[in-house]
Design a protein around this motif. Structure first.
Motif, PDB file in Angstrom:
ATOM      1  N   THR A 297       0.898  -1.263   0.014  1.00  0.00           N
ATOM      2  CA  THR A 297      -0.033   0.099   0.136  1.00  0.00           C
ATOM      3  C   THR A 297       0.801   1.166   0.030  1.00  0.00           C
ATOM      4  O   THR A 297       2.168   1.079   0.084  1.00  0.00           O
ATOM      5  CB  THR A 297      -0.845  -0.008   1.326  1.00  0.00           C
ATOM      6  OG1 THR A 297       0.002   0.100   2.390  1.00  0.00           O
ATOM      7  CG2 THR A 297      -1.624  -1.327   1.375  1.00  0.00           C
ATOM      8  N   TRP A 298       0.206   2.368  -0.034  1.00  0.00           N
ATOM      9  CA  TRP A 298       1.156   3.825   0.169  1.00  0.00           C
ATOM     10  C   TRP A 298       1.933   3.648   1.163  1.00  0.00           C
ATOM     11  O   TRP A 298       3.058   4.084   1.262  1.00  0.00           O
ATOM     12  CB  TRP A 298       0.343   5.086  -0.071  1.00  0.00           C
ATOM     13  CG  TRP A 298      -0.552   5.171   1.142  1.00  0.00           C
ATOM     14  CD1 TRP A 298      -1.905   4.859   1.062  1.00  0.00           C
ATOM     15  CD2 TRP A 298      -0.316   5.742   2.122  1.00  0.00           C
ATOM     16  NE1 TRP A 298      -2.398   5.405   2.283  1.00  0.00           N
ATOM     17  CE2 TRP A 298      -1.671   6.095   3.165  1.00  0.00           C
ATOM     18  CE3 TRP A 298       0.999   6.608   2.480  1.00  0.00           C
ATOM     19  CZ2 TRP A 298      -1.700   6.583   4.022  1.00  0.00           C
ATOM     20  CZ3 TRP A 298       0.748   7.217   3.760  1.00  0.00           C
ATOM     21  CH2 TRP A 298      -0.509   7.186   4.449  1.00  0.00           C
ATOM     22  N   ARG A 299       1.472   3.353   2.417  1.00  0.00           N
ATOM     23  CA  ARG A 299       2.057   2.912   3.625  1.00  0.00           C
ATOM     24  C   ARG A 299       3.357   2.108   3.406  1.00  0.00           C
ATOM     25  O   ARG A 299       4.627   2.490   3.911  1.00  0.00           O
ATOM     26  CB  ARG A 299       1.355   2.528   4.822  1.00  0.00           C
ATOM     27  CG  ARG A 299       0.207   3.486   5.189  1.00  0.00           C
ATOM     28  CD  ARG A 299      -0.601   3.119   6.520  1.00  0.00           C
ATOM     29  NE  ARG A 299      -1.447   4.296   6.743  1.00  0.00           N
ATOM     30  CZ  ARG A 299      -2.779   4.241   6.506  1.00  0.00           C
ATOM     31  NH1 ARG A 299      -3.292   3.523   5.476  1.00  0.00           N
ATOM     32  NH2 ARG A 299      -3.562   5.087   7.032  1.00  0.00           N
ATOM     33  N   GLY A 300       3.140   1.081   2.866  1.00  0.00           N
ATOM     34  CA  GLY A 300       4.263   0.045   2.495  1.00  0.00           C
ATOM     35  C   GLY A 300       5.518   0.781   1.855  1.00  0.00           C
ATOM     36  O   GLY A 300       6.331   0.541   2.075  1.00  0.00           O
ATOM     37  N   GLN A 301       4.913   1.614   0.764  1.00  0.00           N
ATOM     38  CA  GLN A 301       5.634   1.989  -0.266  1.00  0.00           C
ATOM     39  C   GLN A 301       6.577   2.953   0.563  1.00  0.00           C
ATOM     40  O   GLN A 301       7.952   3.344   0.183  1.00  0.00           O
ATOM     41  CB  GLN A 301       4.934   2.873  -1.158  1.00  0.00           C
ATOM     42  CG  GLN A 301       5.876   2.972  -2.477  1.00  0.00           C
ATOM     43  CD  GLN A 301       6.448   2.028  -3.148  1.00  0.00           C
ATOM     44  OE1 GLN A 301       5.752   0.741  -3.346  1.00  0.00           O
ATOM     45  NE2 GLN A 301       8.011   1.707  -3.219  1.00  0.00           N
TER      46      GLN A 301
END
Length: 404
Positions: free
Chosen positions: A170-174
């Motif tokens: 997700t954007w958090r993971g990225q």
């Protein structure tokens, strides 16, 4: 009565958490539109609010004459761009945290607010919890004496939010993959900035910081257990962001602030990790669910036992130090998220528009608190080297002092 503010929610998933707060303030604002890329999310909003207009295009929403203001509840790294676009389109902006992740975007955001004459507020809801507003009352009244030290932390294991069901980031993971910094500072720093009077008449300013990050281990362990050893995230060197980030800040008045952000280590959530030390008193936020926030004040009878000081529950002092907003809106606030903060940020934003005044967390506060992302990344890459804060409050982009 002031004209209702016609509000659009951008990012229907997180934005949905504000539904109850919006309904409480229905006499002052009107939800007119929602924008999201997911059609199922839009359909759910339409089911709850049949009268609203839904958009899958942000550009098209900004062209709508039905919208006066937007609430940005989108991925963190696009907040600045979307806020600037909205301001240029003539819309007031309430933005989720953080406001900007680069110094350049911070300057662009300030320029857009100043050029537009519109209201911009960052929705830092942790500034509005009951205990944090009580401590602000006490700090404003010098109940702690001269403040010398503060600590704060956002310690919340969100590794389950770093990926989708198939293991894609997700954007958090990225963000954890791409950056090694203090990437999510404002929940911690916002209340401290208010207590220290940062950017307030007679207050203080952040001057310099150093940041050290630990090695990365917890997220690789999690991905290995969840998706197996073949997943790229199962390797520690896949993740740039260390498990825990610690920043030390020195203010112009010599106050030291210790700030920890940790969204990867396995442990229970600690939402209210705060502390304050002054010459006449101290505050200690609760460290686990069910524990009371604690204070000791030299001049309070309940804070002494014989010749020895001892901690007392902050709630024993509520009759004296409870903030007027909480006295007036307790019932409504307690039915909303983040300790009532979600209600108060919406209320403050709408009030600033209707009263044509600066919001409590303005663009200068927003970009200064958010600048820890970029400044801490610079410090970490330099092995913990000291980095000066940018004076967004009183200097031009070329770092020259504005005329008095």
């Amino acid at each position: 009565m002031a004209k209702k503010v016609r509000l659009a929610v951008i990012g229907g998933s997180r934005g949905g958490a504000f539904g109850h707060a919006l309904s409480i303030l229905a006499d002052r604002l009107e939800l007119t539109a929602v924008c999201d890329l997911n059609e199922a999310v839009l359909q759910e909003w339409k089911r709850k609010y049949p009268e609203i207009v839904t958009f899958s295009s942000y550009d098209q929403l900004l062209e709508s004459p039905l919208v006066d203001a937007i609430y940005l509840a989108t991925p963190m790294l696009i907040h600045a761009d979307q806020a600037i676009q909205a301001l240029r389109a003539g819309k007031h902006v309430l933005s989720e945290v953080i406001a900007a992740h680069t110094i350049e975007d911070g300057w662009k955001l300030i320029e857009a607010v100043e050029a537009s004459g519109l209201k911009y507020m960052m929705a830092e809801n942790y500034c509005y919890t009951r205990e944090n507003k009580m401590v602000q009352q006490m700090a404003d009244a010098d109940a702690f004496g001269e403040i010398t030290y503060a600590e704060c932390g956002y310690i919340h294991d969100v590794r389950n939010l770093l990926h989708g069901a198939d293991g894609s980031l997700t954007w958090r993971g990225q963000c954890v993959h791409d950056f090694n910094a203090c990437t999510y500072p404002t929940h911690s720093l916002g209340p401290i900035a208010k207590w220290l009077g940062i950017h307030q008449p007679g207050g203080d300013f952040f001057e310099e910081l150093v940041t050290f990050n630990t090695k990365s281990r917890s997220t690789a362990n999690y991905f290995r257990e969840r998706f197996g050893t073949d997943h790229p995230g199962a390797q520690p060197d896949f993740w740039r962001q260390g498990d825990s980030s610690t920043t030390l800040i020195r203010t112009k008045k010599g106050v030291v602030v210790s700030l920890r952000v940790d969204i990867q280590s396995a442990r229970p959530h600690n939402m209210v990790h705060y502390g304050l030390q002054g010459t006449e008193g101290a505050y200690l936020g609760p460290r686990f669910e069910g524990e009371d926030p604690l204070i000791w004040l030299h001049n309070e009878v309940s804070g002494t036992s014989g010749n020895d000081p001892h901690w007392d529950s902050l709630w024993h002092h509520k009759s004296k130090w409870d903030h007027p907003d909480w006295r007036a809106w307790e019932r409504e606030a307690l039915h909303t998220g983040h300790g009532g903060g979600d209600f108060f940020v919406i209320r403050e934003f709408v009030s600033a528009i209707q009263e044509d005044r600066k919001p409590a967390i303005d663009v200068y506060d927003a970009v200064t608190w958010s600048s820890l992302f970029a400044l801490s990344m610079q410090s970490v890459s330099g092995g913990g080297s000291p980095v000066k804060f940018v004076d967004f409050y009183g200097k031009n982009k070329d770092n020259t002092r504005l005329p008095e």
